[in-house]
Design an enzyme around this catalytic site. Structure first.
Site, PDB file in Angstrom:
ATOM      1  N   HIS A 133       0.036   0.788  -6.809  1.00 53.62           N
ATOM      2  CA  HIS A 133       0.344   0.795  -5.374  1.00 53.62           C
ATOM      3  C   HIS A 133      -0.399  -0.366  -4.709  1.00 53.62           C
ATOM      4  CE1 HIS A 133       2.219   4.839  -4.439  1.00 53.62           C
ATOM      5  NE2 HIS A 133       2.076   4.862  -5.757  1.00 53.62           N
TER       6      HIS A 133
ATOM      7  N   HIS B 237      -3.255  -0.215   0.499  1.00 55.59           N
ATOM      8  CA  HIS B 237      -2.026  -0.507   1.233  1.00 55.59           C
ATOM      9  C   HIS B 237      -2.289  -1.476   2.387  1.00 55.59           C
ATOM     10  CE1 HIS B 237      -1.080   3.527  -0.575  1.00 55.59           C
ATOM     11  NE2 HIS B 237      -0.050   2.797  -0.978  1.00 55.59           N
ATOM     12  N   GLY B 238      -1.236  -2.170   2.804  1.00 50.34           N
ATOM     13  CA  GLY B 238      -1.314  -2.985   4.015  1.00 50.34           C
ATOM     14  C   GLY B 238      -1.709  -4.429   3.752  1.00 50.34           C
TER      15      GLY B 238
ATOM     16  N   SER C 280       1.119  -5.801  -2.609  1.00 52.18           N
ATOM     17  CA  SER C 280       1.617  -6.966  -1.868  1.00 52.18           C
ATOM     18  C   SER C 280       0.658  -8.141  -1.997  1.00 52.18           C
ATOM     19  CB  SER C 280       1.837  -6.616  -0.389  1.00 52.18           C
ATOM     20  OG  SER C 280       3.114  -6.046  -0.215  1.00 52.18           O
TER      21      SER C 280
ATOM     22  N   ILE D  50       5.692  -2.572  -3.542  1.00 56.05           N
ATOM     23  CA  ILE D  50       5.565  -3.662  -2.569  1.00 56.05           C
ATOM     24  C   ILE D  50       6.264  -3.260  -1.275  1.00 56.05           C
ATOM     25  CG2 ILE D  50       6.047  -6.091  -2.080  1.00 56.05           C
ATOM     26  CD1 ILE D  50       4.592  -6.267  -4.598  1.00 56.05           C
TER      27      ILE D  50
ATOM     28  N   ASP E 126       8.308   7.875  -1.778  1.00 59.81           N
ATOM     29  CA  ASP E 126       6.964   7.304  -1.939  1.00 59.81           C
ATOM     30  C   ASP E 126       5.973   8.140  -1.110  1.00 59.81           C
ATOM     31  OD1 ASP E 126       5.073   5.349  -2.659  1.00 59.81           O
ATOM     32  OD2 ASP E 126       5.524   4.100  -0.909  1.00 59.81           O
TER      33      ASP E 126
HETATM   34  P1  13P Z   1       1.625  -2.795   0.107  1.00 59.30           P
HETATM   35  O1  13P Z   1       1.169  -2.405   1.468  1.00 59.30           O
HETATM   36  O2  13P Z   1       0.608  -3.633  -0.603  1.00 59.30           O
HETATM   37  O3  13P Z   1       2.954  -3.470   0.130  1.00 59.30           O
HETATM   38  O4  13P Z   1       1.774  -1.481  -0.763  1.00 59.30           O
HETATM   39  C1  13P Z   1       2.912  -0.675  -0.678  1.00 59.30           C
HETATM   40  C2  13P Z   1       2.779   0.583  -1.437  1.00 59.30           C
HETATM   41  O5  13P Z   1       1.959   0.746  -2.308  1.00 59.30           O
HETATM   42  C3  13P Z   1       3.705   1.666  -1.095  1.00 59.30           C
HETATM   43  O6  13P Z   1       3.409   2.831  -1.764  1.00 59.30           O
END
Ligand code: 13P
Length: 309
Positions: free
Chosen positions: A211, A180-181, A214, A255, A82
């Site tokens: 991406h 992210h996050g 979460s 996720i 990733d």
């Molecule tokens: P999250 O931080 O929303 O879990 O995203 C993870 C992600 O996209 C990893 O590439």
């Protein structure tokens, strides 16, 4: 049993309204939890690791862990890099035995991003490994951008079509509002579905990747904070939004944060309630179970991927 490419998984998902879960893992407990969840749901599974995990755990360890997980669970799965940051990291992971890689040139200008992706595609395809790339930038609430400048960073549909044609990439991560996050949105969660639909219309046979998907379950955040954590103002993507995205070309949903939150909430609780305990097999077990629970929920109730293996 083996590490397989994502190609057959995406070909199936593209024809239907579900998406394959790609869960970030960084240690044994996360691998075991994700694999147990996918096994229980008879679902396809992508385990993915970032370069920081490759540096933390070692790429060779992650390959062996994923192979052992596949062998003992009795089904094939994907091990994906990733956000590979450069050609060398992608090459290193392919040489370790990863069955899929992402090259993330999204911070580069269009032409440089395309040239970098093309170089990785040439190396990876010669080894039978598919490549994911990213076009557009994922900016979150933490980046402090205005709503207008955030959407200016989103993936341009016409550019997406040109990028796919130029690079021969196998799947494309798009920026449509996620980040992210744990801190994704200041106000109401919002995804640009019109943009997603346009991209999907222009590159109908390219699996798209979401991406930053979460959901940041409030119950995990609340439990974490109750036992000494400090996570405030976290906001995730709505489950219904992810379900809808899977109807418009999104075949892979990333996720990571939800798994980390599940683990840390249970770990904090356990250690607070068992101050004399120092055996990791005991203090990591409730977290491992919670990770399994959230992965299973996402696979079944959000991605609709149960029974799709
Ligand atoms: P999250 O931080 O929303 O879990 O995203 C993870 C992600 O996209 C990893 O590439």
């Amino acid at each position: 049993m083996a590490l397989i490419t994502s190609k057959p998984m995406f070909a199936k998902a593209l024809k239907s309204d579900y998406a394959v879960g790609a869960f970030n893992i960084s240690n044994l407990e996360f691998v075991q939890a994700a694999v147990a969840a996918a096994k229980a749901e008879n679902a396809p599974l992508i385990l993915q690791v970032t370069p920081s995990t490759v540096n933390y755990a070692g790429g060779a360890y992650m390959v062996k862990l994923a192979e052992a997980a596949s062998e003992s669970a009795g089904f094939d799965l994907v091990l994906h890099l990733d956000h590979g940051e450069d050609f060398e990291m992608c090459k290193k992971c392919i040489d370790f035995g990863f069955s899929s890689v992402m090259i993330d040139g999204s911070k580069l200008p269009f032409g440089e991003n395309a040239a970098l992706v093309k170089k990785v595609v040439e190396y990876a395809h010669a080894k039978g490994v598919p490549v994911e790339a990213e076009l557009g930038k994922l900016a979150g609430a933490e980046d402090g951008l205005s709503v207008d400048s955030r959407s200016a960073a989103f993936t341009d549909p016409a550019e997406a079509a040109e990028f796919v044609a130029l690079t021969g990439v196998d799947s494309l991560a798009v920026a449509i509002g996620t980040s992210h996050g744990a801190y994704k949105f200041k106000g109401e969660p919002y995804l640009d579905f019109d943009r997603l639909k346009k991209i999907h219309t222009l590159v109908p046979s390219t699996p798209l990747v979401l991406h930053g998907a979460s959901t940041v379950p409030p119950a995990f955040v609340e439990k974490c904070n109750r036992y000494g954590g400090s996570i405030h103002g976290g906001r995730g993507v709505g489950e219904d939004m992810i379900r809808d995205a899977a109807k418009h070309g999104i075949c892979k949903v990333n996720i990571s944060t939800d798994l980390k939150l599940a683990m840390v909430a249970e770990l904090r609780k356990y250690l607070a309630e068992n101050p004399a305990e120092f055996d990791p097999r005991k203090y990591l077990s409730p977290g491992k179970e919670a990770v399994q629970g959230i992965v299973r929920h996402i696979i079944r109730d959000v991605l609709g991927a149960s029974g799709r293996r």
